[in-house]
Design a protein around this motif. Structure first.
Motif, PDB file in Angstrom:
ATOM      1  N   ALA A 164       5.936   6.387  -6.814  1.00 49.60           N
ATOM      2  CA  ALA A 164       5.445   6.441  -5.430  1.00 49.60           C
ATOM      3  C   ALA A 164       5.548   5.063  -4.775  1.00 49.60           C
ATOM      4  CB  ALA A 164       3.999   6.940  -5.403  1.00 49.60           C
ATOM      5  N   ALA A 165       5.250   4.006  -5.537  1.00 49.33           N
ATOM      6  CA  ALA A 165       5.349   2.651  -4.998  1.00 49.33           C
ATOM      7  C   ALA A 165       6.792   2.305  -4.656  1.00 49.33           C
ATOM      8  CB  ALA A 165       4.785   1.642  -6.005  1.00 49.33           C
TER       9      ALA A 165
ATOM     10  N   LEU B 282      12.503   6.813 -13.093  1.00 54.72           N
ATOM     11  CA  LEU B 282      11.496   5.765 -13.322  1.00 54.72           C
ATOM     12  C   LEU B 282      10.198   6.384 -13.830  1.00 54.72           C
ATOM     13  CD1 LEU B 282      10.564   2.791 -13.010  1.00 54.72           C
ATOM     14  CD2 LEU B 282       9.847   3.390 -10.693  1.00 54.72           C
ATOM     15  N   ALA B 283       9.744   7.449 -13.164  1.00 57.54           N
ATOM     16  CA  ALA B 283       8.504   8.114 -13.583  1.00 57.54           C
ATOM     17  C   ALA B 283       8.627   8.653 -15.004  1.00 57.54           C
ATOM     18  CB  ALA B 283       8.162   9.238 -12.607  1.00 57.54           C
ATOM     19  N   ARG B 284       9.758   9.275 -15.302  1.00 56.34           N
ATOM     20  CA  ARG B 284       9.961   9.845 -16.643  1.00 56.34           C
ATOM     21  C   ARG B 284      10.017   8.755 -17.704  1.00 56.34           C
ATOM     22  NH1 ARG B 284      15.173  13.352 -16.475  1.00 56.34           N
ATOM     23  NH2 ARG B 284      14.653  13.591 -18.683  1.00 56.34           N
ATOM     24  N   ALA B 285      10.725   7.676 -17.394  1.00 53.26           N
ATOM     25  CA  ALA B 285      10.879   6.595 -18.368  1.00 53.26           C
ATOM     26  C   ALA B 285       9.535   5.946 -18.690  1.00 53.26           C
ATOM     27  CB  ALA B 285      11.850   5.547 -17.824  1.00 53.26           C
ATOM     28  N   ILE B 286       8.741   5.678 -17.668  1.00 49.37           N
ATOM     29  CA  ILE B 286       7.443   5.025 -17.875  1.00 49.37           C
ATOM     30  C   ILE B 286       6.501   5.929 -18.654  1.00 49.37           C
ATOM     31  CG2 ILE B 286       5.360   4.245 -16.671  1.00 49.37           C
ATOM     32  CD1 ILE B 286       7.236   3.112 -14.508  1.00 49.37           C
ATOM     33  N   ASP B 287       6.414   7.196 -18.263  1.00 57.00           N
ATOM     34  CA  ASP B 287       5.503   8.107 -18.959  1.00 57.00           C
ATOM     35  C   ASP B 287       5.911   8.305 -20.417  1.00 57.00           C
ATOM     36  OD1 ASP B 287       3.830   8.467 -16.797  1.00 57.00           O
ATOM     37  OD2 ASP B 287       4.888  10.215 -16.039  1.00 57.00           O
ATOM     38  N   TYR B 288       7.226   8.389 -20.651  1.00 61.57           N
ATOM     39  CA  TYR B 288       7.680   8.501 -22.048  1.00 61.57           C
ATOM     40  C   TYR B 288       7.310   7.248 -22.827  1.00 61.57           C
ATOM     41  CZ  TYR B 288      10.564   8.516 -26.189  1.00 61.57           C
ATOM     42  OH  TYR B 288      10.970   8.452 -27.501  1.00 61.57           O
ATOM     43  N   GLU B 289       7.537   6.083 -22.232  1.00 65.35           N
ATOM     44  CA  GLU B 289       7.287   4.823 -22.930  1.00 65.35           C
ATOM     45  C   GLU B 289       5.800   4.638 -23.235  1.00 65.35           C
ATOM     46  OE1 GLU B 289       8.135   1.314 -24.878  1.00 65.35           O
ATOM     47  OE2 GLU B 289       9.378   3.038 -24.335  1.00 65.35           O
TER      48      GLU B 289
ATOM     49  N   THR C 171       0.865  -1.184   0.000  1.00 70.24           N
ATOM     50  CA  THR C 171       0.000   0.000   0.000  1.00 70.24           C
ATOM     51  C   THR C 171       0.896   1.226   0.000  1.00 70.24           C
ATOM     52  OG1 THR C 171      -1.729  -1.153   1.238  1.00 70.24           O
ATOM     53  CG2 THR C 171      -1.802   1.254   1.238  1.00 70.24           C
ATOM     54  N   TYR C 172       0.683   2.097  -0.964  1.00 70.50           N
ATOM     55  CA  TYR C 172       1.515   3.299  -1.067  1.00 70.50           C
ATOM     56  C   TYR C 172       0.622   4.521  -1.222  1.00 70.50           C
ATOM     57  CZ  TYR C 172       0.676   2.907  -6.125  1.00 70.50           C
ATOM     58  OH  TYR C 172       0.092   2.831  -7.361  1.00 70.50           O
TER      59      TYR C 172
ATOM     60  N   GLY D 108       3.798   6.678 -14.573  1.00 68.54           N
ATOM     61  CA  GLY D 108       5.075   6.825 -13.902  1.00 68.54           C
ATOM     62  C   GLY D 108       4.963   7.330 -12.479  1.00 68.54           C
ATOM     63  N   GLU D 109       4.025   8.228 -12.232  1.00 67.82           N
ATOM     64  CA  GLU D 109       3.871   8.788 -10.894  1.00 67.82           C
ATOM     65  C   GLU D 109       3.516   7.695  -9.889  1.00 67.82           C
ATOM     66  OE1 GLU D 109       1.572  12.495  -8.730  1.00 67.82           O
ATOM     67  OE2 GLU D 109       0.541  11.402 -10.311  1.00 67.82           O
ATOM     68  N   GLU D 110       2.615   6.814 -10.260  1.00 64.27           N
ATOM     69  CA  GLU D 110       2.222   5.734  -9.358  1.00 64.27           C
ATOM     70  C   GLU D 110       3.395   4.780  -9.112  1.00 64.27           C
ATOM     71  OE1 GLU D 110      -1.238   3.782 -10.829  1.00 64.27           O
ATOM     72  OE2 GLU D 110      -2.531   5.536 -10.596  1.00 64.27           O
TER      73      GLU D 110
END
Length: 552
Positions: free
Chosen positions: A229-230, A283-290, A161-162, A224-226
């Motif tokens: 945060a996790a 991590l957030a940037r990489a996921i959102d870009y992808e 839980t985050y 990416g934000e989620e």
């Protein structure tokens, strides 16, 4: 044999293996749906993107695989020490170098760390787990295989839980959960150092055999934000437990992100894997870009390739590393040199003749679990009536909770007043100097003394900040010493304050006229002029009363 298999059957089998992390039974259970737009800044505020062929939106699906280096003095299967900055190949045993005839000996500390982590993440601890050999070739993997837990890991079916701050002002706590498929023990590989100038690769085996926990998270996140945060929450949990120091810059926590997009209600799309991301921000940037890249590919009528990609932090883009068209056969097999790993539920379940001090007992570990970050945040808000965002700041900085609570215990100031000093004045200086809380030159008792002097009227609020800065520069000096040396105490001579106020009023008739015409805010300008002349040493309550009297 492969040539005799029909192409359709072969493709089906390959796809089945590729999607082993995403079982079809969990498609609808796992995917947390959010709208994905052209901006990758925050998943909650992104504008809608729609395919031409459908009024629905493509949404992102994210799963994580995290390798956490176990905080242990020695490696997983050898007695070699663990050290980040040791000279190359100085911490290598015969086993680490895979010399013939060497046998692994399991490190009990690593097992206890994995059990403790599993309990903190609400996992089921398997009383019996197995070790396997995973075969693949890298120059920094001397044995040609990695010892891991593929078939039956030590912990399964957990939940993290985050929380993260959302809303327009980023002050609303948004709670999320992500399912944890398993936690497995495994050994790390060495490190390859590439020398491009000499066209050679050097091998450092210091890291070879270091104990890892691999945590496999289900694809329950959507942006990416989620995911960031996790990971931050997991990092805090591991640090609180002491099972992993979580320093991502030193490779103690490495994240692989599995990213795909699909239409809600439809099967998950083809995923890509973004490897070895070493910061939550990246991590957030990489996921959102992808996610945006895959949406763009599909909207242009293309097909997302099943491939491994890397994140380039300079360009903010993911770049292809290798495709996964030919799925690697790791030839998993039981590790012949290690028996099944047995942990015991409680002391009563210990077999006769087993030394309780040598066994790993789950209930004994459960009893020793510390307060976890989420519990700490709730306790801080309930106990001290501080804002939720302040509790996040306190918990996110190692040692800051203890510092804050120590100050509160030693001063009569309200915790809501203390929190500003800790999260603003103290933390900003620590960030400027790139120091940890433990390195602060101002101790909690020293700050508490300063706040008491302000509370009892010995100094003004502006002078208190000035004194704090001097205490920071002159380590060891108390607030009282600084005040006495620089004569910063409040002016007690009311006649002197009266005369200064009169001079300020007489020399600024235009401001006085504005106040008398109804602009009461101008009074603050006069107060500032008085404080400037007294170097902030005049009681602001007294000054305001005198100025109001003289301008009425």
């Amino acid at each position: 044999m492969a040539a005799s298999v029909a192409p359709g059957v072969l493709l089906h089998n390959i796809n089945k293996q590729i999607w082993i992390l995403y079982p079809k039974a969990s498609f609808h259970r796992c995917a947390a749906v959010r709208r994905i737009g052209t901006s990758a800044s925050r998943c909650k505020s992104q504008p809608q993107l729609k395919r031409k062929s459908s009024p629905q939106e493509l949404v992102g699906v994210v799963g994580l695989e995290i390798h956490a280096q176990i905080h242990s003095n020695t490696k997983l299967f050898s007695g070699s020490q663990v050290g980040f900055l040791a000279p190359p190949n100085s911490l290598v045993s015969f086993l680490d170098a895979s010399l013939p005839g060497t046998l692994p000996v399991l490190n009990r500390r690593c097992v206890e760390a994995a059990v403790m982590t599993g309990l903190a993440l609400n996992c089921t601890i398997n009383n019996k787990s197995l070790f396997d050999r995973k075969h693949y070739f890298y120059a920094d993997l001397p044995a040609g295989y990695q010892i891991t837990q593929q078939r039956q890991p030590i912990a399964v079916n957990g939940m993290l839980t985050y929380s993260h701050l959302g809303g327009k002002k980023r002050n609303q706590v948004v709670n999320k959960t992500v399912q944890i498929k398993q936690i497995q023990l495994e050994q790390d590989s060495g490190k390859s150092l590439h020398d491009d100038q000499r066209s050679q690769t050097l091998i450092d085996l210091n890291r070879a055999g270091v104990g890892l926990m691999e945590l496999v998270m289900e694809p329950d996140m959507s942006c990416g934000e989620e995911a960031a945060a996790a990971v931050r929450e997991l990092q805090l949990i591991l640090q609180a437990l002491g099972t992993c120091q979580g320093n991502m810059s030193e490779g103690q926590l490495r994240v692989d992100a599995n990213v795909s997009v699909h239409m809600p209600g439809e099967p998950l799309g083809i995923r890509t894997e973004v490897k070895n991301i070493n910061s939550a921000r990246y991590l957030a940037r990489a996921i959102d870009y992808e996610i945006q890249r895959q949406i763009g590919v599909l909207q242009r009528g293309g097909t997302v390739q099943n491939e491994t990609r890397a994140f380039d932090s300079k360009s903010g883009q993911t770049i292809p590393m290798r495709d996964k068209e030919g799925l690697q056969d790791y030839r998993f097999m039981p590790e012949p040199n290690l028996p099944p790993l047995i942990v015991y539920k409680d002391n009563a379940s210990l077999p006769t003749g087993v030394d309780a001090c040598q066994a790993v007992v789950v209930e004994r570990i459960r009893e020793g679990l510390p307060e976890l970050p989420s519990v700490t945040r709730d306790r801080l808000v309930q106990t001290y009536a501080i804002l939720p965002e302040h509790s996040f700041t306190l918990v996110n900085e190692d040692g800051l909770v203890e510092y804050f609570e120590a100050v509160v215990r030693e001063t009569k100031r309200e915790p809501r007043n203390v929190i500003g000093w800790v999260t603003n004045e103290l933390l900003s200086l620590l960030k400027q100097k790139d120091q940890s809380v433990s390195q602060s030159p101002v101790s909690p008792s020293a700050l508490a003394e300063l706040l008491e002097l302000q509370e009892t009227g010995h100094i003004s609020s502006s002078v208190a900040k000035q004194v704090f800065q001097e205490m920071w520069r002159s380590s060891g000096k108390t607030a009282l010493q600084v005040i006495q040396e620089q004569d910063l105490g409040l002016v007690s001579d009311t006649k002197e304050i009266h005369n200064i106020c009169q001079r300020v009023v007489d020399s600024h008739p235009d401001l006085v006229r504005a106040i008398r015409n109804g602009n009461k805010k101008v009074l603050n300008k006069l107060m500032g002029l008085v404080q400037k002349e007294t170097k902030g040493r005049a009681d602001p309550v007294v000054v305001r009363a005198l100025l109001e009297e003289k301008t009425s």
